[in-house]
Scaffold this motif. Structure first.
Motif, PDB file in Angstrom:
ATOM      1  N   PRO A 141       0.832  -1.206   0.000  1.00  0.00           N
ATOM      2  CA  PRO A 141       0.000   0.000   0.000  1.00  0.00           C
ATOM      3  C   PRO A 141       0.862   1.250   0.000  1.00  0.00           C
ATOM      4  O   PRO A 141       1.958   1.269   0.561  1.00  0.00           O
ATOM      5  N   ALA A 142       0.343   2.271  -0.673  1.00  0.00           N
ATOM      6  CA  ALA A 142       1.072   3.541  -0.706  1.00  0.00           C
ATOM      7  C   ALA A 142       1.167   4.111   0.700  1.00  0.00           C
ATOM      8  O   ALA A 142       0.197   4.146   1.440  1.00  0.00           O
ATOM      9  N   SER A 143       2.355   4.532   1.049  1.00  0.00           N
ATOM     10  CA  SER A 143       2.564   5.074   2.390  1.00  0.00           C
ATOM     11  C   SER A 143       2.283   6.566   2.387  1.00  0.00           C
ATOM     12  O   SER A 143       2.703   7.289   1.486  1.00  0.00           O
ATOM     13  N   GLY A 144       1.537   7.024   3.358  1.00  0.00           N
ATOM     14  CA  GLY A 144       1.220   8.435   3.479  1.00  0.00           C
ATOM     15  C   GLY A 144       2.222   9.134   4.376  1.00  0.00           C
ATOM     16  O   GLY A 144       3.246   8.565   4.767  1.00  0.00           O
ATOM     17  N   PRO A 145       1.942  10.373   4.713  1.00  0.00           N
ATOM     18  CA  PRO A 145       2.855  11.108   5.582  1.00  0.00           C
ATOM     19  C   PRO A 145       2.939  10.465   6.957  1.00  0.00           C
ATOM     20  O   PRO A 145       1.969   9.921   7.467  1.00  0.00           O
ATOM     21  N   ARG A 146       4.102  10.486   7.528  1.00  0.00           N
ATOM     22  CA  ARG A 146       4.285  10.002   8.891  1.00  0.00           C
ATOM     23  C   ARG A 146       5.057  11.066   9.660  1.00  0.00           C
ATOM     24  O   ARG A 146       5.753  11.894   9.083  1.00  0.00           O
ATOM     25  N   SER A 147       4.921  11.035  10.965  1.00  0.00           N
ATOM     26  CA  SER A 147       5.601  12.027  11.791  1.00  0.00           C
ATOM     27  C   SER A 147       6.993  11.542  12.147  1.00  0.00           C
ATOM     28  O   SER A 147       7.219  10.362  12.387  1.00  0.00           O
ATOM     29  N   ALA A 148       7.926  12.459  12.117  1.00  0.00           N
ATOM     30  CA  ALA A 148       9.306  12.163  12.492  1.00  0.00           C
ATOM     31  C   ALA A 148       9.709  13.125  13.602  1.00  0.00           C
ATOM     32  O   ALA A 148       9.219  14.251  13.666  1.00  0.00           O
ATOM     33  N   PRO A 149      10.585  12.702  14.496  1.00  0.00           N
ATOM     34  CA  PRO A 149      11.004  13.597  15.579  1.00  0.00           C
ATOM     35  C   PRO A 149      11.619  14.877  15.035  1.00  0.00           C
ATOM     36  O   PRO A 149      12.273  14.880  13.990  1.00  0.00           O
ATOM     37  N   ALA A 150      11.386  15.959  15.732  1.00  0.00           N
ATOM     38  CA  ALA A 150      11.964  17.241  15.351  1.00  0.00           C
ATOM     39  C   ALA A 150      13.349  17.383  15.972  1.00  0.00           C
ATOM     40  O   ALA A 150      13.602  16.918  17.089  1.00  0.00           O
ATOM     41  N   ARG A 151      14.247  17.996  15.232  1.00  0.00           N
ATOM     42  CA  ARG A 151      15.594  18.298  15.726  1.00  0.00           C
ATOM     43  C   ARG A 151      15.693  19.815  15.852  1.00  0.00           C
ATOM     44  O   ARG A 151      15.885  20.528  14.868  1.00  0.00           O
ATOM     45  N   LEU A 152      15.526  20.304  17.060  1.00  0.00           N
ATOM     46  CA  LEU A 152      15.451  21.737  17.288  1.00  0.00           C
ATOM     47  C   LEU A 152      16.324  22.144  18.463  1.00  0.00           C
ATOM     48  O   LEU A 152      16.492  21.384  19.422  1.00  0.00           O
ATOM     49  N   ARG A 153      16.849  23.335  18.388  1.00  0.00           N
ATOM     50  CA  ARG A 153      17.515  23.949  19.541  1.00  0.00           C
ATOM     51  C   ARG A 153      16.525  24.916  20.170  1.00  0.00           C
ATOM     52  O   ARG A 153      15.989  25.799  19.495  1.00  0.00           O
ATOM     53  N   VAL A 154      16.261  24.760  21.446  1.00  0.00           N
ATOM     54  CA  VAL A 154      15.330  25.625  22.168  1.00  0.00           C
ATOM     55  C   VAL A 154      16.107  26.386  23.227  1.00  0.00           C
ATOM     56  O   VAL A 154      16.724  25.783  24.114  1.00  0.00           O
ATOM     57  N   GLU A 155      16.075  27.722  23.124  1.00  0.00           N
ATOM     58  CA  GLU A 155      16.753  28.586  24.094  1.00  0.00           C
ATOM     59  C   GLU A 155      15.711  29.430  24.824  1.00  0.00           C
ATOM     60  O   GLU A 155      14.801  29.975  24.188  1.00  0.00           O
ATOM     61  N   VAL A 156      15.847  29.520  26.118  1.00  0.00           N
ATOM     62  CA  VAL A 156      14.956  30.335  26.948  1.00  0.00           C
ATOM     63  C   VAL A 156      15.804  31.365  27.672  1.00  0.00           C
ATOM     64  O   VAL A 156      16.714  31.008  28.431  1.00  0.00           O
ATOM     65  N   ASP A 157      15.528  32.634  27.398  1.00  0.00           N
ATOM     66  CA  ASP A 157      16.324  33.745  27.956  1.00  0.00           C
ATOM     67  C   ASP A 157      17.812  33.542  27.687  1.00  0.00           C
ATOM     68  O   ASP A 157      18.672  33.797  28.549  1.00  0.00           O
ATOM     69  N   GLY A 158      18.137  33.069  26.486  1.00  0.00           N
ATOM     70  CA  GLY A 158      19.524  32.921  26.072  1.00  0.00           C
ATOM     71  C   GLY A 158      20.217  31.652  26.527  1.00  0.00           C
ATOM     72  O   GLY A 158      21.376  31.409  26.156  1.00  0.00           O
ATOM     73  N   VAL A 159      19.530  30.823  27.296  1.00  0.00           N
ATOM     74  CA  VAL A 159      20.115  29.577  27.799  1.00  0.00           C
ATOM     75  C   VAL A 159      19.549  28.407  27.000  1.00  0.00           C
ATOM     76  O   VAL A 159      18.329  28.270  26.873  1.00  0.00           O
ATOM     77  N   THR A 160      20.438  27.543  26.475  1.00  0.00           N
ATOM     78  CA  THR A 160      19.993  26.398  25.694  1.00  0.00           C
ATOM     79  C   THR A 160      19.401  25.336  26.612  1.00  0.00           C
ATOM     80  O   THR A 160      20.073  24.835  27.508  1.00  0.00           O
ATOM     81  N   VAL A 161      18.140  25.001  26.372  1.00  0.00           N
ATOM     82  CA  VAL A 161      17.458  23.969  27.159  1.00  0.00           C
ATOM     83  C   VAL A 161      17.635  22.606  26.504  1.00  0.00           C
ATOM     84  O   VAL A 161      17.926  21.616  27.178  1.00  0.00           O
ATOM     85  N   VAL A 162      17.423  22.519  25.203  1.00  0.00           N
ATOM     86  CA  VAL A 162      17.732  21.309  24.430  1.00  0.00           C
ATOM     87  C   VAL A 162      18.424  21.739  23.152  1.00  0.00           C
ATOM     88  O   VAL A 162      18.193  22.842  22.640  1.00  0.00           O
ATOM     89  N   ASP A 163      19.295  20.840  22.621  1.00  0.00           N
ATOM     90  CA  ASP A 163      20.038  21.157  21.416  1.00  0.00           C
ATOM     91  C   ASP A 163      19.617  20.232  20.284  1.00  0.00           C
ATOM     92  O   ASP A 163      18.775  19.335  20.461  1.00  0.00           O
TER      93      ASP A 163
END
Length: 289
Positions: free
Chosen positions: A186-208
């Motif tokens: 069967p044709a495969s539709g869109p699937r979700s993949a983990p996001a790779r993001l850097r999140v900074e709060v008030d200039g401090v990196t929380v996740v990279d």
């Protein structure tokens, strides 16, 4: 909180979507408002007329009759005009999606909401403002990235730096002509993949970027701070607890990502910064709220 007198002049802007979807609620709200205040009714046919009506309101207090998108549009336009701080906005929720207005304390019934416009009080609300001058009234969410898998045969014939193989394969198929059909996967539709993001709060990196994420959400907190909640991808069978923090500015960086701001989806962008502005705008709510 500021109170209003029923003698205030109102500019009632009726969103065309509200008029089409629930004309009866629009009529009821107009009847209640006209019984308690002098008002001018505006029926814009599109976003441009909506913006002009707000810009030319003069001393009239604006009342938006519409759904969440109409409410966000009004706040955005007043922010762009740099008149948001000195303008008390009212809304009568009419339309398909009014969850945001309800969450902000506005009654969802036409009669109750119209009466709140006349007899309510102004509540100052915090606002998320981004570096492109966009606004978020309620919640900001970054969901997982949606990817679409290519069919197996096409994926096998094409690869990095070899797009000519895909063209050759497609030409060969057309030359051979139709063949008896066989059941395939069967044709495969869109699937979700983990996001790779850097999140900074008030200039401090929380996740990279090395930490895959399921979702990121930012909502107004208290004392002018935003509440940030980050959901890492679970490792193995263990559920990863969300990371929570607060701050005045939130910066998200990474590969092209989309985000949901209130009722709309924006992007893709590679970097965006949101700043929490305390008491940036005023909304009329019932005096008992």
């Amino acid at each position: 909180m500021a109170t209003f007198a029923t003698s205030d002049q109102l500019l009632v802007i009726i969103d065309p979507v509200a008029q089409r979807t629930d004309g009866e609620s629009v009529r009821i709200s107009k009847d209640v408002l006209s019984a308690g205040a002098a008002m001018k009714v505006c029926l814009p046919e599109g976003p441009e007329e909506f913006a002009r009506a707000l810009e030319r309101r003069g001393s009239r207090r604006p009342v938006v009759v519409g759904d969440d998108r109409a409410l966000v549009r009004a706040v955005y336009l007043l922010h762009r005009q740099r008149e948001l701080a000195g303008c008390a906005l009212s809304v009568v929720p009419v339309g398909g999606v009014v969850a945001l207005a309800e969450a902000l304390g506005v009654p969802t019934g036409a009669v109750a909401a119209a009466r709140a416009v006349l007899d309510g009080v102004e509540r100052r609300m915090d606002l998320l403002v981004d570096d492109s001058d966009g606004v978020v009234l309620g919640a900001l969410r970054i969901p997982p990235v949606l990817v679409r898998e290519a069919p197996a045969a096409e994926s096998a014939m094409s690869g990095p730096g070899r797009p000519w193989l895909r063209t050759t394969y497609q030409s060969l198929v057309r030359t051979l002509g139709p063949r008896p059909s066989r059941p395939g996967p069967p044709a495969s539709g869109p699937r979700s993949a983990p996001a790779r993001l850097r999140v900074e709060v008030d200039g401090v990196t929380v996740v990279d970027l090395d930490q895959p994420l399921e979702a990121v959400s930012v909502t107004p907190g208290s004392a002018g701070l935003a509440e940030v909640e980050i959901h890492p991808v679970p490792l193995g069978a263990e559920t990863a607890p969300p990371l929570r923090t607060t701050g005045q500015t939130v910066t998200v960086t990474g590969p092209d990502f989309r985000y949901r701001a209130d009722a709309a989806v924006a992007g893709p962008v590679r970097r965006r910064t949101w700043r929490m502005v305390e008491g940036a705008w005023g909304l009329t709510v019932p005096s008992s709220a």
